[in-house]
Design a protein around this motif. Structure first.
Motif, PDB file in Angstrom:
ATOM      1  N   VAL A  24       0.851  -1.221  -0.073  1.00 43.53           N
ATOM      2  CA  VAL A  24       0.065  -0.074   0.072  1.00 43.53           C
ATOM      3  C   VAL A  24       0.938   1.270   0.083  1.00 43.53           C
ATOM      4  O   VAL A  24       0.673   2.122  -0.615  1.00 43.53           O
ATOM      5  N   ASP A  25       2.170   1.152   0.774  1.00 43.06           N
ATOM      6  CA  ASP A  25       2.787   2.422   0.869  1.00 43.06           C
ATOM      7  C   ASP A  25       3.323   2.695  -0.555  1.00 43.06           C
ATOM      8  O   ASP A  25       3.493   3.750  -0.922  1.00 43.06           O
ATOM      9  N   MET A  26       3.913   1.515  -1.358  1.00 43.03           N
ATOM     10  CA  MET A  26       4.534   1.487  -2.523  1.00 43.03           C
ATOM     11  C   MET A  26       3.619   2.257  -3.523  1.00 43.03           C
ATOM     12  O   MET A  26       3.995   2.875  -4.447  1.00 43.03           O
ATOM     13  N   ALA A  27       2.074   1.745  -3.350  1.00 47.37           N
ATOM     14  CA  ALA A  27       1.226   2.185  -4.384  1.00 47.37           C
ATOM     15  C   ALA A  27       1.222   3.860  -4.139  1.00 47.37           C
ATOM     16  O   ALA A  27       0.899   4.474  -5.086  1.00 47.37           O
ATOM     17  N   ASN A  28       1.155   3.982  -2.839  1.00 46.42           N
ATOM     18  CA  ASN A  28       0.714   5.582  -2.670  1.00 46.42           C
ATOM     19  C   ASN A  28       2.118   6.281  -3.082  1.00 46.42           C
ATOM     20  O   ASN A  28       1.912   7.518  -3.566  1.00 46.42           O
ATOM     21  N   PHE A  29       3.265   5.732  -2.937  1.00 49.47           N
ATOM     22  CA  PHE A  29       4.605   6.624  -3.365  1.00 49.47           C
ATOM     23  C   PHE A  29       4.245   6.770  -5.075  1.00 49.47           C
ATOM     24  O   PHE A  29       4.645   7.783  -5.576  1.00 49.47           O
ATOM     25  N   ALA A  30       3.930   5.560  -5.595  1.00 46.27           N
ATOM     26  CA  ALA A  30       3.722   5.632  -7.120  1.00 46.27           C
ATOM     27  C   ALA A  30       2.631   6.827  -7.540  1.00 46.27           C
ATOM     28  O   ALA A  30       3.124   7.499  -8.510  1.00 46.27           O
ATOM     29  N   ILE A  31       1.674   6.754  -6.796  1.00 44.55           N
ATOM     30  CA  ILE A  31       0.609   7.867  -7.153  1.00 44.55           C
ATOM     31  C   ILE A  31       1.308   9.016  -6.720  1.00 44.55           C
ATOM     32  O   ILE A  31       1.024  10.212  -7.758  1.00 44.55           O
ATOM     33  N   THR A  32       1.756   9.460  -5.784  1.00 40.80           N
ATOM     34  CA  THR A  32       2.474  10.853  -5.457  1.00 40.80           C
ATOM     35  C   THR A  32       3.490  11.156  -6.809  1.00 40.80           C
ATOM     36  O   THR A  32       3.700  12.410  -6.958  1.00 40.80           O
ATOM     37  N   SER A  33       4.145  10.070  -7.022  1.00 37.66           N
ATOM     38  CA  SER A  33       5.218  10.565  -8.262  1.00 37.66           C
ATOM     39  C   SER A  33       4.575  10.779  -9.495  1.00 37.66           C
ATOM     40  O   SER A  33       5.175  11.497 -10.326  1.00 37.66           O
ATOM     41  N   ILE A  34       3.423   9.809  -9.945  1.00 39.84           N
ATOM     42  CA  ILE A  34       2.877  10.137 -11.100  1.00 39.84           C
ATOM     43  C   ILE A  34       1.758  11.409 -11.140  1.00 39.84           C
ATOM     44  O   ILE A  34       1.444  11.715 -12.304  1.00 39.84           O
ATOM     45  N   ARG A  35       1.315  11.768 -10.015  1.00 39.01           N
ATOM     46  CA  ARG A  35       0.475  12.886 -10.144  1.00 39.01           C
ATOM     47  C   ARG A  35       0.821  14.197 -10.945  1.00 39.01           C
ATOM     48  O   ARG A  35       0.063  14.635 -11.900  1.00 39.01           O
ATOM     49  N   PRO A  36       2.176  14.720 -11.071  1.00 38.89           N
ATOM     50  CA  PRO A  36       2.123  15.795 -11.894  1.00 38.89           C
ATOM     51  C   PRO A  36       2.347  15.488 -13.311  1.00 38.89           C
ATOM     52  O   PRO A  36       1.920  16.218 -14.119  1.00 38.89           O
ATOM     53  N   HIS A  37       2.657  14.164 -13.690  1.00 41.09           N
ATOM     54  CA  HIS A  37       2.654  13.886 -14.961  1.00 41.09           C
ATOM     55  C   HIS A  37       1.242  13.432 -15.447  1.00 41.09           C
ATOM     56  O   HIS A  37       0.977  13.940 -16.710  1.00 41.09           O
ATOM     57  N   LEU A  38       0.462  13.109 -14.532  1.00 39.98           N
ATOM     58  CA  LEU A  38      -1.001  12.723 -14.996  1.00 39.98           C
ATOM     59  C   LEU A  38      -1.723  14.185 -15.127  1.00 39.98           C
ATOM     60  O   LEU A  38      -2.725  14.330 -15.925  1.00 39.98           O
ATOM     61  N   MET A  39      -1.288  15.196 -14.244  1.00 33.71           N
ATOM     62  CA  MET A  39      -2.046  16.533 -14.412  1.00 33.71           C
ATOM     63  C   MET A  39      -1.918  17.297 -15.986  1.00 33.71           C
ATOM     64  O   MET A  39      -2.712  17.868 -16.292  1.00 33.71           O
ATOM     65  N   GLN A  40      -0.748  17.016 -16.318  1.00 30.76           N
ATOM     66  CA  GLN A  40      -0.360  17.615 -17.625  1.00 30.76           C
ATOM     67  C   GLN A  40      -1.094  16.933 -18.459  1.00 30.76           C
ATOM     68  O   GLN A  40      -1.368  17.447 -19.717  1.00 30.76           O
ATOM     69  N   GLN A  41      -1.522  15.480 -18.365  1.00 27.65           N
ATOM     70  CA  GLN A  41      -2.182  14.836 -19.655  1.00 27.65           C
ATOM     71  C   GLN A  41      -3.676  14.356 -19.335  1.00 27.65           C
ATOM     72  O   GLN A  41      -4.294  13.786 -20.259  1.00 27.65           O
ATOM     73  N   SER A  42      -4.252  14.835 -18.033  1.00 27.25           N
ATOM     74  CA  SER A  42      -5.250  14.040 -17.740  1.00 27.25           C
ATOM     75  C   SER A  42      -6.636  14.531 -18.343  1.00 27.25           C
ATOM     76  O   SER A  42      -7.381  13.993 -18.745  1.00 27.25           O
ATOM     77  N   VAL A  43      -6.490  15.860 -18.857  1.00 25.55           N
ATOM     78  CA  VAL A  43      -7.599  16.395 -19.564  1.00 25.55           C
ATOM     79  C   VAL A  43      -7.962  15.608 -20.951  1.00 25.55           C
ATOM     80  O   VAL A  43      -8.830  15.024 -21.248  1.00 25.55           O
TER      81      VAL A  43
END
Length: 434
Positions: free
Chosen positions: A149-168
């Motif tokens: 679970v910790d690893m998954a949340n670390f991955a989410i934190t890492s990917i959030r900035p990249h997702l925000m650029q492409q999410s729309v």
């Protein structure tokens, strides 16, 4: 699409360990199956000589889990895990009676300590105190689940900035794919926008329309522009009957968030109405005292805390609030050396506070209308700072209202960015008909 949307929109989004309800069938079945598994392992290890088939499979699972935690640069750790947890070698040692399962467990715990988040240090440390093999393996898997679970949340934190650029673009593309499979996926959106356009055309919406509203149509009022219709449509979501009406498809992933905003605004409407009634009747000397106003607001907020619960009875809560407010006002009047409330005046104040329980109460309707006007102004301003001036009577709840407004407008603006091409296409047809 829903997961990507949640990660982008909700900055606090975290994956949490699954906790099954107590006494649920699923939890009982899980406990029975797990007990049977661990009992089987215990029986195998108690044989003479011990059978390590189950234990070696578990070591293989632990090995794969530990490797999954590694980043590409962790070459040394990868080599260590692969070398020490070599299943072929472990099987040979088991067959020759030379397997030291405790030594393997010691290596696994050490590697978990190296790879775990600081928050898990204590759990990993406790593993060293478990001496029996079966309880130790069981505890190891429990801590590894938390580390996943910790690893998954670390991955989410890492990917959030990249997702925000492409999410729309990503969400729009995914919705388009859904639309191609289910062509009726905009039916409720169309109905929602049609109602908003009709309300505005018939001037049911009382706030001023933005400049350039368009030429007069065949209805009772001017034809509104698409932006005004969209903004009003979003405001309608804050008064939605979620039990009886399907939510528009393009805002479906945010339905829970709109429901939460709706509850917060209902709470603010009642809170604002109670304070407005109280300060209107109290002497100007005390209603202008910031400390007293803040104290009174906190008291009323606390007594309205459970508004969201089905068991909450607003009428009963307002009766209690009326009693408490009168006590506080009388106490403040006495401290300020002002004329105390008469019995008749107290009864009038309590009656006006209790009347707020009805959605048709004039004071409550005024508060409700002014809150909507404020939100509409903020939407129309294009999310510019500073926020629009809060309408009269909303001063005591300004801070709370602005917090809700920021969340609402952020949600709306993101939704517009994703789905505006669909809204524009639908509104071009609706407004032509108007």
């Amino acid at each position: 699409m829903a997961l990507a949307h949640e990660i982008v929109v909700n900055g606090d989004f975290r994956i949490k360990p699954v906790e099954l309800p107590e006494d649920s069938l699923e939890k009982r079945v899980k406990e029975i199956v797990h007990k049977a598994f661990w009992d089987c392992l215990s029986v195998q290890l108690s044989e003479d000589p011990p059978t390590y088939d189950h234990a070696i499979k578990l070591v293989g699972e632990i090995k794969e889990t530990l490797l999954s935690f590694l980043l590409p640069g962790h070459t040394r750790l990868r080599n260590q895990i692969t070398e020490v947890l070599d299943l072929d070698l472990i099987k040979q040692e088991a067959e020759n009676g030379a397997l030291d399962i405790s030594k393997l467990a010691e290596f696994i715990i050490g590697m978990m300590g190296t790879l775990c988040a600081p928050a898990r240090d204590e759990e990993v440390k406790k593993l060293k105190d478990i001496k029996e093999i079966v309880p130790l393996f069981r505890a190891i898997f429990s801590v590894l689940d938390l580390m996943k679970v910790d690893m998954a949340n670390f991955a989410i934190t890492s990917i959030r900035p990249h997702l925000m650029q492409q999410s729309v673009e990503y969400e729009r593309k995914k919705f388009q794919q859904l639309l191609e499979k289910q062509p009726n996926s905009l039916d409720f959106v169309t109905q929602w926008l049609e109602e908003a356009a009709e309300d505005l055309t018939n001037q049911k919406y009382k706030s001023a329309l933005p400049a350039g509203g368009g030429a007069a149509g065949s209805g009772d009022g001017p034809t509104p522009n698409p932006v005004a219709v969209q903004n009003y449509a979003y405001l309608k979501l804050l008064r939605w009957d979620h039990l009886r009406r399907p939510f528009p498809e393009t805002v479906l992933m945010d339905q829970a968030r709109f429901q939460e905003l709706q509850l917060q605004l209902e709470h603010l409407t009642v809170l604002g109405a109670v304070l407005l009634v109280t300060f209107s009747m109290a002497a100007p000397g005390i209603s202008s005292q910031a400390d007293f106003a803040e104290k009174l607001k906190m008291i009323v907020k606390i007594l309205l805390t459970d508004t969201h619960l089905p068991s909450f009875q607003l009428k009963d809560a307002l009766t209690t609030i009326g009693e408490k407010v009168c006590l506080e006002v009388s106490s403040c009047l006495a401290l300020c050396g002002l004329t105390p409330f008469t019995t008749e005046k107290e009864a009038v104040l309590k009656g006006q506070i209790q009347a707020v329980a009805s959605p048709d109460d004039p004071i409550r309707r005024i508060m409700d209308s002014r809150i909507l006007i404020f939100l509409e102004s903020y939407l129309a301003s294009g999310h510019q700072k500073p926020l629009p001036t809060v309408p009269g009577g909303l001063g005591p709840v300004q801070k709370e209202l602005e917090e809700v407004a920021i969340k609402f407008v952020r949600l709306v603006n993101y939704n517009k960015m994703v789905f505006s091409p669909y809204y524009d296409a639908i509104l071009s047809k609706i407004l032509v008909r108007s």
